[in-house]
Design a protein around this motif. Structure first.
Motif, PDB file in Angstrom:
ATOM      1  N   VAL A  85      -3.889  -4.536  -5.727  1.00  0.00           N
ATOM      2  CA  VAL A  85      -2.717  -4.858  -4.907  1.00  0.00           C
ATOM      3  C   VAL A  85      -1.455  -5.005  -5.755  1.00  0.00           C
ATOM      4  O   VAL A  85      -0.375  -4.571  -5.340  1.00  0.00           O
ATOM      5  CB  VAL A  85      -2.990  -6.125  -4.062  1.00  0.00           C
ATOM      6  CG1 VAL A  85      -1.747  -6.576  -3.330  1.00  0.00           C
ATOM      7  CG2 VAL A  85      -4.122  -5.851  -3.080  1.00  0.00           C
ATOM      8  N   ASP A  86      -1.559  -5.591  -6.945  1.00  0.00           N
ATOM      9  CA  ASP A  86      -0.373  -5.800  -7.780  1.00  0.00           C
ATOM     10  C   ASP A  86       0.348  -4.493  -8.118  1.00  0.00           C
ATOM     11  O   ASP A  86       1.567  -4.399  -7.911  1.00  0.00           O
ATOM     12  CB  ASP A  86      -0.717  -6.581  -9.040  1.00  0.00           C
ATOM     13  CG  ASP A  86      -1.030  -8.045  -8.759  1.00  0.00           C
ATOM     14  OD1 ASP A  86      -0.771  -8.520  -7.627  1.00  0.00           O
ATOM     15  OD2 ASP A  86      -1.544  -8.722  -9.674  1.00  0.00           O
ATOM     16  N   PRO A  87      -0.343  -3.446  -8.629  1.00  0.00           N
ATOM     17  CA  PRO A  87       0.391  -2.204  -8.914  1.00  0.00           C
ATOM     18  C   PRO A  87       0.912  -1.518  -7.655  1.00  0.00           C
ATOM     19  O   PRO A  87       1.957  -0.862  -7.686  1.00  0.00           O
ATOM     20  CB  PRO A  87      -0.615  -1.330  -9.658  1.00  0.00           C
ATOM     21  CG  PRO A  87      -1.941  -1.966  -9.501  1.00  0.00           C
ATOM     22  CD  PRO A  87      -1.723  -3.384  -9.116  1.00  0.00           C
ATOM     23  N   LEU A  88       0.216  -1.674  -6.542  1.00  0.00           N
ATOM     24  CA  LEU A  88       0.706  -1.086  -5.290  1.00  0.00           C
ATOM     25  C   LEU A  88       1.958  -1.817  -4.812  1.00  0.00           C
ATOM     26  O   LEU A  88       2.911  -1.184  -4.352  1.00  0.00           O
ATOM     27  CB  LEU A  88      -0.393  -1.111  -4.228  1.00  0.00           C
ATOM     28  CG  LEU A  88      -1.588  -0.203  -4.529  1.00  0.00           C
ATOM     29  CD1 LEU A  88      -2.718  -0.461  -3.538  1.00  0.00           C
ATOM     30  CD2 LEU A  88      -1.186   1.260  -4.544  1.00  0.00           C
ATOM     31  N   ALA A  89       1.978  -3.135  -4.946  1.00  0.00           N
ATOM     32  CA  ALA A  89       3.176  -3.893  -4.587  1.00  0.00           C
ATOM     33  C   ALA A  89       4.349  -3.507  -5.476  1.00  0.00           C
ATOM     34  O   ALA A  89       5.476  -3.357  -4.997  1.00  0.00           O
ATOM     35  CB  ALA A  89       2.898  -5.388  -4.689  1.00  0.00           C
ATOM     36  N   ALA A  90       4.087  -3.331  -6.775  1.00  0.00           N
ATOM     37  CA  ALA A  90       5.155  -2.928  -7.697  1.00  0.00           C
ATOM     38  C   ALA A  90       5.716  -1.556  -7.324  1.00  0.00           C
ATOM     39  O   ALA A  90       6.907  -1.293  -7.517  1.00  0.00           O
ATOM     40  CB  ALA A  90       4.631  -2.923  -9.133  1.00  0.00           C
ATOM     41  N   ALA A  91       4.863  -0.688  -6.765  1.00  0.00           N
ATOM     42  CA  ALA A  91       5.309   0.640  -6.320  1.00  0.00           C
ATOM     43  C   ALA A  91       5.853   0.608  -4.893  1.00  0.00           C
ATOM     44  O   ALA A  91       6.203   1.652  -4.346  1.00  0.00           O
ATOM     45  CB  ALA A  91       4.144   1.630  -6.414  1.00  0.00           C
ATOM     46  N   ARG A  92       5.898  -0.579  -4.298  1.00  0.00           N
ATOM     47  CA  ARG A  92       6.409  -0.788  -2.942  1.00  0.00           C
ATOM     48  C   ARG A  92       5.606  -0.016  -1.895  1.00  0.00           C
ATOM     49  O   ARG A  92       6.151   0.517  -0.944  1.00  0.00           O
ATOM     50  CB  ARG A  92       7.892  -0.493  -2.874  1.00  0.00           C
ATOM     51  CG  ARG A  92       8.691  -1.332  -3.890  1.00  0.00           C
ATOM     52  CD  ARG A  92      10.179  -1.251  -3.764  1.00  0.00           C
ATOM     53  NE  ARG A  92      10.729  -1.609  -2.480  1.00  0.00           N
ATOM     54  CZ  ARG A  92      10.922  -2.858  -2.034  1.00  0.00           C
ATOM     55  NH1 ARG A  92      10.573  -3.869  -2.785  1.00  0.00           N
ATOM     56  NH2 ARG A  92      11.456  -3.087  -0.856  1.00  0.00           N
ATOM     57  N   VAL A  93       4.280   0.003  -2.095  1.00  0.00           N
ATOM     58  CA  VAL A  93       3.359   0.628  -1.144  1.00  0.00           C
ATOM     59  C   VAL A  93       2.705  -0.490  -0.327  1.00  0.00           C
ATOM     60  O   VAL A  93       2.099  -1.396  -0.890  1.00  0.00           O
ATOM     61  CB  VAL A  93       2.275   1.460  -1.871  1.00  0.00           C
ATOM     62  CG1 VAL A  93       1.254   1.995  -0.879  1.00  0.00           C
ATOM     63  CG2 VAL A  93       2.909   2.604  -2.664  1.00  0.00           C
ATOM     64  N   SER A  94       2.849  -0.422   0.988  1.00  0.00           N
ATOM     65  CA  SER A  94       2.226  -1.401   1.875  1.00  0.00           C
ATOM     66  C   SER A  94       0.708  -1.268   1.801  1.00  0.00           C
ATOM     67  O   SER A  94       0.184  -0.163   1.629  1.00  0.00           O
ATOM     68  CB  SER A  94       2.658  -1.169   3.319  1.00  0.00           C
ATOM     69  OG  SER A  94       4.045  -1.313   3.434  1.00  0.00           O
ATOM     70  N   VAL A  95       0.017  -2.390   1.965  1.00  0.00           N
ATOM     71  CA  VAL A  95      -1.442  -2.360   1.944  1.00  0.00           C
ATOM     72  C   VAL A  95      -2.016  -3.238   3.046  1.00  0.00           C
ATOM     73  O   VAL A  95      -1.381  -4.199   3.486  1.00  0.00           O
ATOM     74  CB  VAL A  95      -2.033  -2.824   0.592  1.00  0.00           C
ATOM     75  CG1 VAL A  95      -1.541  -1.966  -0.556  1.00  0.00           C
ATOM     76  CG2 VAL A  95      -1.771  -4.276   0.328  1.00  0.00           C
ATOM     77  N   HIS A 105     -11.772  -3.125  -0.437  1.00  0.00           N
ATOM     78  CA  HIS A 105     -11.142  -1.941   0.150  1.00  0.00           C
ATOM     79  C   HIS A 105      -9.647  -2.190   0.281  1.00  0.00           C
ATOM     80  O   HIS A 105      -9.225  -3.317   0.560  1.00  0.00           O
ATOM     81  CB  HIS A 105     -11.689  -1.669   1.549  1.00  0.00           C
ATOM     82  CG  HIS A 105     -13.148  -1.400   1.591  1.00  0.00           C
ATOM     83  ND1 HIS A 105     -14.098  -2.394   1.455  1.00  0.00           N
ATOM     84  CD2 HIS A 105     -13.828  -0.254   1.760  1.00  0.00           C
ATOM     85  CE1 HIS A 105     -15.311  -1.853   1.547  1.00  0.00           C
ATOM     86  NE2 HIS A 105     -15.168  -0.561   1.730  1.00  0.00           N
ATOM     87  N   VAL A 106      -8.870  -1.132   0.136  1.00  0.00           N
ATOM     88  CA  VAL A 106      -7.427  -1.202   0.338  1.00  0.00           C
ATOM     89  C   VAL A 106      -7.017   0.002   1.172  1.00  0.00           C
ATOM     90  O   VAL A 106      -7.339   1.142   0.822  1.00  0.00           O
ATOM     91  CB  VAL A 106      -6.657  -1.205  -1.002  1.00  0.00           C
ATOM     92  CG1 VAL A 106      -5.156  -1.190  -0.757  1.00  0.00           C
ATOM     93  CG2 VAL A 106      -7.039  -2.405  -1.840  1.00  0.00           C
ATOM     94  N   LEU A 107      -6.321  -0.267   2.269  1.00  0.00           N
ATOM     95  CA  LEU A 107      -5.734   0.800   3.076  1.00  0.00           C
ATOM     96  C   LEU A 107      -4.282   0.963   2.661  1.00  0.00           C
ATOM     97  O   LEU A 107      -3.581  -0.040   2.461  1.00  0.00           O
ATOM     98  CB  LEU A 107      -5.788   0.455   4.558  1.00  0.00           C
ATOM     99  CG  LEU A 107      -7.171   0.344   5.174  1.00  0.00           C
ATOM    100  CD1 LEU A 107      -7.110  -0.415   6.477  1.00  0.00           C
ATOM    101  CD2 LEU A 107      -7.755   1.710   5.401  1.00  0.00           C
ATOM    102  N   VAL A 108      -3.842   2.211   2.543  1.00  0.00           N
ATOM    103  CA  VAL A 108      -2.446   2.517   2.234  1.00  0.00           C
ATOM    104  C   VAL A 108      -1.956   3.541   3.255  1.00  0.00           C
ATOM    105  O   VAL A 108      -2.749   4.324   3.778  1.00  0.00           O
ATOM    106  CB  VAL A 108      -2.279   3.067   0.791  1.00  0.00           C
ATOM    107  CG1 VAL A 108      -2.705   2.032  -0.241  1.00  0.00           C
ATOM    108  CG2 VAL A 108      -3.029   4.368   0.596  1.00  0.00           C
TER     109      VAL A 108
END
Length: 129
Positions: A85-95, A105-108
């Motif tokens: 979740v941390d790198p996805l948040a840094a890339a501003r990708v909702s999860v 599991h992570v949905l994007v």
């Protein structure tokens, strides 16, 4: 780091009213579904499932892709979900994240899949397509 499998197809995140009846097709007949999860609270029922299996009458958000940590993981391991979740948040990708006994599991959003996988790979994870 982690091996993360991209599951085939698109997923839906669904909301149903508390006490709404659920079709047994969601769990009694998994068909070709890689994952279906159902969560009950006093406020309502949440269902995550392949887009084509969304419950009738639900509020449905489609066009999600599902990434699963290759497991099983020891339930006592900490930080697994945060490492995704941390790198996805840094890339501003909702999860939308959820866990099972064996893994996370992570949905994007499908439209952000390339950005999401690139962010995970930059963080040292291997995305298996």
């Amino acid at each position: 780091m982690l091996d993360v499998a991209l599951l085939p197809g698109e997923y839906a995140v669904c909301r149903m009213a508390a006490g709404a009846p659920l079709s047994p097709i969601l769990w009694a007949d998994p068909g070709d579904a890689d994952v279906v999860t159902v969560a009950w609270t006093a406020d309502g029922i949440s269902v995550i499932c392949p887009a084509g299996r969304a419950p009738a009458g639900a509020d449905v958000e489609t066009d999600w892709r599902c990434l699963r940590v290759v497991g099983p993981l020891d339930i006592a391991v900490t930080g697994t979900l945060a490492s995704l979740v941390d790198p996805l948040a840094a890339a501003r990708v909702s999860v939308v994240a959820f866990s099972t006994y064996d893994t996370d599991h992570v949905l994007v959003p499908a439209v952000r899949l390339a950005e999401a996988t690139a962010a995970l790979e930059r963080a040292g994870h291997r995305v298996l397509r």
